[in-house]
Scaffold this motif. Structure first.
Motif, short mmCIF file in Angstrom:
data_model
loop_
_atom_site.label_atom_id
_atom_site.label_comp_id
_atom_site.label_asym_id
_atom_site.label_seq_id
_atom_site.Cartn_x
_atom_site.Cartn_y
_atom_site.Cartn_z
N SER A 153 29.22 -26.19 -27.14
CA SER A 153 29.67 -26.59 -28.46
C SER A 153 28.48 -26.98 -29.33
N SER A 154 28.74 -27.16 -30.59
CA SER A 154 27.69 -27.51 -31.55
C SER A 154 27.06 -28.85 -31.17
N GLY A 155 25.75 -28.89 -31.21
CA GLY A 155 25.04 -30.12 -30.87
C GLY A 155 24.75 -30.30 -29.40
N SER A 156 25.10 -29.30 -28.58
CA SER A 156 24.91 -29.46 -27.13
C SER A 156 23.47 -29.20 -26.71
N GLY A 157 22.63 -28.69 -27.63
CA GLY A 157 21.22 -28.51 -27.30
C GLY A 157 20.79 -27.05 -27.15
N LYS A 158 21.65 -26.12 -27.55
CA LYS A 158 21.34 -24.70 -27.35
C LYS A 158 20.10 -24.27 -28.13
N SER A 159 20.08 -24.62 -29.41
CA SER A 159 18.91 -24.23 -30.23
C SER A 159 17.65 -24.88 -29.70
N GLU B 248 26.20 -28.59 -22.03
CA GLU B 248 27.06 -29.68 -22.48
C GLU B 248 26.21 -30.93 -22.53
N LYS B 249 26.04 -31.47 -23.70
CA LYS B 249 25.22 -32.67 -23.89
C LYS B 249 23.86 -32.55 -23.21
N GLY B 250 23.24 -31.40 -23.37
CA GLY B 250 21.88 -31.23 -22.86
C GLY B 250 21.77 -30.89 -21.39
N LEU B 251 22.90 -30.73 -20.74
CA LEU B 251 22.87 -30.37 -19.32
C LEU B 251 23.46 -28.97 -19.16
N ILE B 252 22.89 -28.20 -18.25
CA ILE B 252 23.55 -26.93 -17.88
C ILE B 252 24.63 -27.29 -16.88
N ILE B 253 25.88 -27.24 -17.31
CA ILE B 253 26.94 -27.63 -16.37
C ILE B 253 27.55 -26.42 -15.66
N GLU B 254 27.24 -25.24 -16.18
CA GLU B 254 27.70 -24.06 -15.45
C GLU B 254 26.77 -22.89 -15.71
N LYS B 255 26.54 -22.11 -14.68
CA LYS B 255 25.65 -20.95 -14.78
C LYS B 255 26.22 -19.91 -13.84
N ALA B 256 26.71 -18.81 -14.37
CA ALA B 256 27.40 -17.84 -13.51
C ALA B 256 27.40 -16.46 -14.16
N PRO B 257 27.60 -15.43 -13.35
CA PRO B 257 27.81 -14.10 -13.94
C PRO B 257 29.08 -14.13 -14.78
N ALA C 37 31.73 -12.35 -15.08
CA ALA C 37 33.02 -12.12 -14.41
C ALA C 37 33.55 -13.44 -13.88
N GLN C 38 32.67 -14.18 -13.25
CA GLN C 38 33.08 -15.46 -12.68
C GLN C 38 33.28 -16.51 -13.76
N PHE C 39 32.34 -16.56 -14.69
CA PHE C 39 32.38 -17.59 -15.73
C PHE C 39 33.68 -17.53 -16.54
N PHE C 40 34.06 -16.32 -16.93
CA PHE C 40 35.21 -16.21 -17.82
C PHE C 40 36.55 -16.24 -17.09
N THR C 41 36.56 -15.82 -15.83
CA THR C 41 37.86 -15.77 -15.14
C THR C 41 38.08 -16.98 -14.25
N ASN C 42 36.97 -17.54 -13.76
CA ASN C 42 37.14 -18.61 -12.79
C ASN C 42 36.12 -19.72 -12.98
N ARG D 11 35.69 -28.68 -18.25
CA ARG D 11 35.09 -28.58 -19.59
C ARG D 11 35.00 -27.13 -20.06
N VAL D 12 34.51 -26.25 -19.21
CA VAL D 12 34.38 -24.85 -19.58
C VAL D 12 35.77 -24.21 -19.76
N ARG D 13 36.70 -24.59 -18.87
CA ARG D 13 38.07 -24.07 -18.99
C ARG D 13 38.61 -24.39 -20.39
N LYS D 14 38.45 -25.65 -20.80
CA LYS D 14 38.88 -26.09 -22.15
C LYS D 14 38.20 -25.27 -23.24
N PHE D 15 36.87 -25.15 -23.10
CA PHE D 15 36.07 -24.43 -24.10
C PHE D 15 36.57 -23.00 -24.26
#
Ligand SMILES: Nc1ncnc2c1ncn2[C@@H]1O[C@H](COP(=O)(O)OP(=O)(O)O)[C@@H](O)[C@H]1O
Ligand SMILES: [Mg+2]
Lengths: 213, 259
Positions: free
Chosen positions: B46-52, B229-238, B240-245, B250-254
């Motif tokens: 989300s915006s402000g999570s530190g991506k840029s 999320e708030k400056g932390l990588i909370i998920e890292k996946a291919p 297929a996995q990221f979007f389906t499972n 937090r990611v499910r909500k997003f």
């Protein structure tokens, strides 16, 4: 007015032109240098420059020319009239130009700099290739304005005995007893010089349009 | 020499334990990320999570407080031989191996389209003008702007500007291209043309790190998806996995919100 009078007039115009042009050329570059140093915000140097700029901008050119010419010998500096005029006009115009350049520095977008750094430009290359060309374009209208002010203020140098385009009309009138024709001719020559500058300004403004994205 | 022979084994980007604060606020914490050559990594959050900030630390537009970053095996920001920070010149040399595409395009408005693309090859790499021009012509063709060489940026649409910006980044043959929300400033009908160019680049094997809100793009093109999320990588996946499972609530909500 006879041929002799016209010759005198052109001599006066030439004096005005070359002294002003020299002051303008040095003053534009000096102004840029002052703005650059001011951007570095070196303590003490910065305050000194601010003081110089406010003094130079507040003092009438005629006062400044006279002061410089009369005080130089007491500082052990030997200056002829022309040099005194050029130095005074340069220091006067550089102060105004420094403010124009500085505004261009301050308004320059950070994004363009980041794009330049991101593809491997050094700050030097960025300044030379990206920032300076745009600063010239955006500052030119202001700089040209200042140039025409300087030229219009240049009769001040007559105060130390230089026979410029305005002063020479007196001399012609003293011989012909008809002051109006030389004054009109001088006005015409000033207008010619200034309108050439305005032409330059119009060109710069046209070019500046593309910078507004 | 050995650097070259093993070049393909070295990741394009390798980030270890990178942290960054602005004042008291920690914007990134212990970021670890390896991007191999030819990979596309999408960065979501989300915006402000530190991506840029993460992207901008990779090419040292922001200086991280801790951690190391290597671009194609070379440490950026620190001269390890001399044991000190890099000089501006040293930094520029490493940055030249990266390209960046900004949300706001950041073209140079005083230069024509083709000059924008030729500028860095000439004035950073010292490439002869004619060679730089040939490369620029090829790249503008690739991004579909062969007819715009002499146009100035102010005459272009957002989508066209962004494609020029992509060509400009490609002109330096970078090891990795960093995209910071490249389509977020575009009119909806202009998004597709930029995403198409980016898809083509990925198919050609360019290494890219893409901060984006375009879920379809992330799903179709990425090799890895990273969620910040708030400056932390909370998920890292291919994808297929990221979007389906997704692993986290937090990611499910997003994903629900973004769908
Ligand atoms: N130069 C800066 N100075 C201070 N705070 C900043 C700066 N840049 C970003 N931030 C803050 O850091 C956080 C992360 O920003 P950013 O990396 O831009 O997030 P994102 O790109 O994910 O929206 C935000 O809270 C933002 O306000
Ligand atoms: Mg951002």
């Amino acid at each position: 007015m006879n041929g002799q009078a016209w010759l005198l007039l052109f001599e006066g115009a030439w004096t005005t032109l070359w002294i002003s042009a020299t002051a303008i050329a040095i003053g534009v570059v000096l102004g840029l240098a002052i703005a650059l140093v001011r951007m570095a915000k070196v303590p003490f140097v910065d305050q000194l420059l601010v003081l110089y700029i406010s003094l130079a901008r507040a003092t009438p050119l005629v006062t400044f020319v006279l002061f410089l010419f009369l005080s130089a010998p007491t500082f052990g500096i030997n200056m002829n009239r022309n040099t005194a005029a050029i130095v005074a006009m340069t220091l006067n115009t550089a102060a105004f130009n420094a403010e124009i350049w500085r505004a261009a520095f301050l308004s320059f977008s950070r994004e363009q700099k980041e794009a330049a750094l991101a593809c491997g430009m050094t700050s030097g290359v960025f300044f030379r290739r990206i920032m300076l060309p745009q600063m010239i374009t955006t500052s030119l209208p202001g700089l040209v304005n200042e140039m025409s002010f300087l030229i219009k203020g240049s009769p001040a140098i007559a105060v130390i005995g230089i026979v410029d385009l305005t002063r020479v009309t007196n001399r012609i009138a003293a011989v012909t007893y008809d002051p109006l024709p030389p004054i009109l001719a001088a006005a015409l020559l000033y207008m010619l010089i200034i309108s050439a500058l305005l032409k330059l300004q119009a060109m710069a403004e046209k070019k500046a349009n593309r910078l507004a994205m | 020499m050995s650097e070259h022979t093993h070049a393909s084994d070295v990741p394009a980007v390798s980030i270890k334990k990178m942290s960054k604060s602005f004042g008291d606020i920690e914007v990134l914490r212990d970021i670890d990320l390896v991007v191999n050559k030819g990979e596309v990594v999408s960065v979501l959050g989300s915006s402000g999570s530190g991506k840029s900030t993460m992207l901008r630390c990779i090419n040292w537009l922001e200086e991280p407080d801790r951690g190391t970053i290597h671009i194609a095996g070379q440490r950026i920001g620190v001269n390890e031989h001399a044991g000190r920070k890099m000089t501006g010149k040293e930094l520029a040399t490493v940055r030249a191996k990266t390209g960046m595409v900004f949300q706001g395009f950041n073209l140079w408005p005083h230069l024509s389209v083709i000059q924008n693309v030729m500028e860095a090859p000439i004035y950073v790499k010292g490439m002869p003008k004619e060679q730089a021009r040939a490369i620029a012509i090829e790249l503008l063709e690739k991004v579909g702007l062969a007819d715009k060489h002499n146009a100035f940026p102010f005459t272009l649409s957002g989508g066209q500007k962004q494609r020029v910006a992509i060509a400009r980044a490609l002109a330096m043959s970078p090891e990795v291209i960093l995209f910071d929300e490249p389509t977020s400033a575009l009119d909806p009908e202009r998004v597709g043309e930029v995403l198409t160019v980016m898809k083509n680049l990925s198919a050609e094997g360019y290494t890219m790190i893409v901060v984006t809100h375009e879920m379809e793009f992330a799903r179709a093109v990425s090799d890895q998806v990273v969620f910040l999320e708030k400056g932390l990588i909370i998920e890292k996946a291919p994808p297929a996995q990221f979007f389906t499972n997704p692993k986290t609530e937090r990611v499910r909500k997003f994903l629900e919100i973004s769908a």
